[in-house]
Each structure stands twice: as structure tokens, then as C-alpha cells.
Scaffold this motif. Sequence first.
Motif: not given
Length: 396
Positions: A92-93, A254
Motif C-alpha cells: 500500500n506504500q 501511505e
Amino acid sequence: MKLSKKVQALAPSATLAAAAKAKALKAQGIDVLSLTVGEPDFATPKNIQQAAITAIESGKASFYTQSAGIPELRQAVVDYIEENYHLTYSVNQTIITDGAKFALYLLFQTVLDETDEVIIPVPYWVSYSEQVKLAGGIPIFAMTEEENGFKVKVSDLEKVRSPKTKAIIINSPSNPTGMIYSADELREIGEWAVAHDILIVADDIYGRLVYGENTFTSMAMLSEAIRENTIVINGVSKTYAMTGWRIGFAVGNEAIIQGMIKIASQSTSNPTAVSQYAALEALTGDQSPVENMRQVFEERLNRLYPLLQAIPGFKVQKPQACFYFFVNVSETLKLCGYQEATSFVEDLLNEAHVALVTGAGFGMDQYVRISYATDWETIEKSVQRMKAFVEKKAQI
């Protein structure tokens, strides 16, 4: 039809403009030698080509992908960062983008509001300032010294910091200079940025093209506090000879990455599917072509360095990375009767048929950028023509 103010104020890319001019003259049948674009002259390695062909034939490349990129490529980026940076991020980053250039564009669109300031050390890659402007921000230039390898120091940054400073761009190894910041130099800048809540944009695109005893350190590798304050920009173009495939990536905070994904979903939808499968093979497959190409660039660097030194007035620092020389031609300009490099470069192209990029595009009009990302025969002939041109103009 009146164009928007932002487009009217936008400067074209100096490197692409120089390359286009050289191609136009070539199309007229003129024997132009181009040392302009920062593009490996190697074909993309065969295993990467084959992965793309397989993706096409299997039908996987026929459809939209997720805006952030296919999950397996995002995971490959996480693994790549873990292996090369020794840092752990979550999927997700990460975001996969249409080249590292678009990753930068998305980042500035995500974090900048009107009149936010971004500090850009000079000399700088030609698109940084224009992309900041397109996001409504204001580029603020921090001057560097050639004697310090064109590397910015905290004292230089303090001169230009203001309450509106939102981010700083650190490009190491550097385009156009080929110089590398040491870990200690980066740490000092990183701690300064953290102390003043300034986002660090670490453009690491040339991190695998390092020569001699020099080593690459990313800003994100220095401490947890600096890492949390840093967005890493990278891609496959330079390392894997994949400039035409247009795949880059960003890794970091994020919330920022998710904002970039949101903008990407409303602009490009997703990076080209077949290029993503090719990039997956690049990051996870055989890495030996990377070292083979790096060795060729290093050999060219070592052969070209003394030849450039022999041109009257050229003041040449030996690069530590990338595939560029950023040459101080101030003495050459005086010898040949020029005030700045742009006119010199134009006449060199029109009269000697050698294409370089003026340093004005990088913020320094007494310099030229010379790319050695081309075959040795072209490089050698270009140097011979440059030397003859200077000697004729200077009446040596």
C-alpha cells in the motif's frame, strides 16, 4: 483559442528539444552526431522482451489494470527495495507509474497547494521546476558550488528556506552532473528537513549506475525519521534500458501514495499493462545484464574523460555515476567569443553537426551536458568535431 496561463508559462524540456533538433537535421540528410538524451543505447534485455511477448500472447496484457499497478509488480517493488535499500515497505506504500517522470508529477500534484515552495538544488534536472509550477507551487533554487561537486549543503538550504517551504528534491546520483552525495552529506540534509517538517523527494533513478569505488546511498536509508519523511522515486528506464516502456514507481508515506493513486485513476487510469509485465521480469529476473551495461558505461566514462580534457577551455569534473559529463565551458566561451552556452551549442550543431544540451536548461548557462549513452564511434567522432570547432573559433 487562448491557451491557459500555466501552459504559456511552461518551458519545454531542454533535453528533448535538443534531441528533436538533432533528429530534424538528420531527417534532412545531415550527418548529425547526438550526445543529448539520457537514454541507454542498448536494446531492452531479451528476457524482459520475452516476458512482454508472453503477456501479450496469454491475453494478460489486453485489459485495464489497477490504477496503482498490478499487485505482483507492486510486490516486486517492495522486494526490490528490501534487497537494494534494506528497507521494508507495504504494498500500500507503492505506486507504479507511467515512468519515473510521471511519479514526480503525481507527487507534486498530491502534496503542493498554491504558493507552496519546493527547494531545488542547482544544477537540476530540467523538469523539476516546471512540474512544481504545474502543481501551483513555486520552485526555489539553492545554488551549489562546482568545487563541492555541485552538492547542496544545509547552509545553502537555510538561505532559501521560508515558512512556505514544503519539500526539497535530492537527486543522487545527479542528472546532469553525475555526482553522488555521501551518506554523511545526505544525513545532514535529511535531519535538517525532518527538523523543519520539509518533505524529501529522493530521485534515485540512477542509483544502479555507479562507477569506481563510489557507492549509492538513498536518503530513505539513513534513519527511521528521515525515511518516514521521504518519498523515493525510481523506475526501470535507466537500469534496465527500458526508457520506451515508461514504467516508474514511488515508495513512501501511505497517505501520500494513496493520494497519487487517486490522481492517477483520474488521469492515466493505469500504466500500460504489457510494460508492467515487462517491468516485473526486469525486477525479478536475471540481473546480469544490469552489470554488463554498467561496465560498458564505466569504460566509456574512463575513455571519454581525457578526450574532453583536451578540448581548449573545457573544465571537466569526472562523474561518479549516471552517463553524463556536466562541463564548465566558461573559458571555451571566452576563447570562442560567446557569452553563454546556448549560442555555443546552437552553432556547434549547425556548423559541426554535434548535438549537446545547453546548461541553461539545468540552471547554469556556462555549462554543457554531454551524454555518453551512445556507441563509442559516435562519441569519439563527436569529440573530434567539438575540438576542431573550438580550435577554429578560437583561432588556435
